[in-house]
Design a protein around this motif. Sequence first.
Motif, PDB file in Angstrom:
ATOM      1  N   LEU A   1      26.717  -6.745  39.812  1.00 11.98           N
ATOM      2  CA  LEU A   1      26.094  -7.073  38.538  1.00 11.98           C
ATOM      3  C   LEU A   1      26.690  -6.171  37.472  1.00 11.98           C
ATOM      4  CD1 LEU A   1      23.931  -8.756  37.058  1.00 11.98           C
ATOM      5  CD2 LEU A   1      22.316  -6.906  37.504  1.00 11.98           C
TER       6      LEU A   1
ATOM      7  N   PRO B   1      23.897 -17.364  38.872  1.00  8.82           N
ATOM      8  CA  PRO B   1      23.748 -16.693  37.573  1.00  8.82           C
ATOM      9  C   PRO B   1      23.260 -17.561  36.423  1.00  8.82           C
ATOM     10  CG  PRO B   1      25.688 -15.863  38.664  1.00  8.82           C
ATOM     11  CD  PRO B   1      25.169 -16.977  39.529  1.00  8.82           C
TER      12      PRO B   1
ATOM     13  N   GLU C   1      15.650  -9.590  41.287  1.00  5.49           N
ATOM     14  CA  GLU C   1      16.610 -10.296  40.442  1.00  5.49           C
ATOM     15  C   GLU C   1      16.257 -11.777  40.331  1.00  5.49           C
ATOM     16  OE1 GLU C   1      18.942  -8.805  38.825  1.00  5.49           O
ATOM     17  OE2 GLU C   1      19.016  -6.840  39.799  1.00  5.49           O
TER      18      GLU C   1
ATOM     19  N   LEU D   1      19.530 -18.271  36.815  1.00  2.00           N
ATOM     20  CA  LEU D   1      18.648 -17.130  36.555  1.00  2.00           C
ATOM     21  C   LEU D   1      18.419 -16.968  35.054  1.00  2.00           C
ATOM     22  CD1 LEU D   1      20.056 -14.496  39.099  1.00  2.00           C
ATOM     23  CD2 LEU D   1      18.144 -16.084  39.387  1.00  2.00           C
TER      24      LEU D   1
ATOM     25  N   CYS E   1      24.347 -14.278  33.301  1.00  2.00           N
ATOM     26  CA  CYS E   1      23.226 -14.175  34.232  1.00  2.00           C
ATOM     27  C   CYS E   1      21.941 -13.789  33.498  1.00  2.00           C
ATOM     28  CB  CYS E   1      23.571 -13.136  35.303  1.00  2.00           C
ATOM     29  SG  CYS E   1      22.304 -12.862  36.528  1.00  2.00           S
TER      30      CYS E   1
ATOM     31  N   LEU F   1      27.122 -11.708  36.785  1.00  2.00           N
ATOM     32  CA  LEU F   1      27.077 -11.520  38.231  1.00  2.00           C
ATOM     33  C   LEU F   1      28.330 -12.140  38.835  1.00  2.00           C
ATOM     34  CD1 LEU F   1      25.196 -10.649  40.678  1.00  2.00           C
ATOM     35  CD2 LEU F   1      24.501 -13.050  40.745  1.00  2.00           C
TER      36      LEU F   1
ATOM     37  N   SER G   1      29.735 -16.775  34.379  1.00  4.84           N
ATOM     38  CA  SER G   1      28.546 -17.291  33.699  1.00  4.84           C
ATOM     39  C   SER G   1      27.605 -16.159  33.305  1.00  4.84           C
ATOM     40  CB  SER G   1      27.793 -18.267  34.616  1.00  4.84           C
ATOM     41  OG  SER G   1      28.576 -19.388  34.910  1.00  4.84           O
TER      42      SER G   1
END
Length: 248
Positions: free
Chosen positions: A19, A117, A151, A120, A56, A68, A54
């Motif tokens: 991360l 990601p 997460e 999320l 996250c 991520l 992308s």
Amino acid sequence: LDERAPVCFNRQVAEGFYLLRLEAPRIAAQAEPGQFASLRVSDQLVPLLRIPLSFCAVDKQAGTIDLLYETRGPKSRLLSQAQHQQRLSCLGPLGRGFAPPAPGQRVVLVGGGIGLPPLLFLGARLRQQGHEEVVLLAGARSAAKHLPSGELQAAAPQVRLATDDGSLGHRGLVTELLAEELEAAPGNMVCACGPQGMMAAVAGLCRRRGASCQVSLEEYMACGFGVCVGCVVETASGEGYGRYRRIC
């Protein structure tokens, strides 16, 4: 925008997964779920091309973006060595984000591996907007490849996990969990990101069950903004050249 973004932290969060948080306030102010940034992992000539990742998570107030990634090749391995306060050239936001759900519509997020990601980020954004009817289905090869529960829980009040080897959660495919969700509650909006085969299976399930579906595709790319035409995929609609779309 192309920002020289300092690294806030770059830590391992699962087997092979890192991360990365960057201070990139101008990009953070515009980034939407489903979009991505493209990073230069070195100021050297090699590797020449950037790596697309992308979003996250985004904190507009702090001006930070979270990315991520999994260490799969030379660029991601080099990125995993980035140190605190090291500056990385970060181009973004790129790509097209997810369309929002209808008011009150239940949203099912389906992620496989490194496809998690953008989901999320989408789940967290929906919850910030007061949308609590969100379910996250996450699949991975093994328990070691799953992100920590902290997460995941920010993205959805309900999280269901699947592993290929049965070491955590449901033993089998994440699409099997999706079939259960669509059976229990029709009228969902499904958003998916992950391996091509998984996304094809998700789209097929949604088509048969009458659920709306959005998939976030990924391909190798050079520029990230439509010039190189290196990320083209064939689609089911259109004729001739019109059947081909640029992923970026």
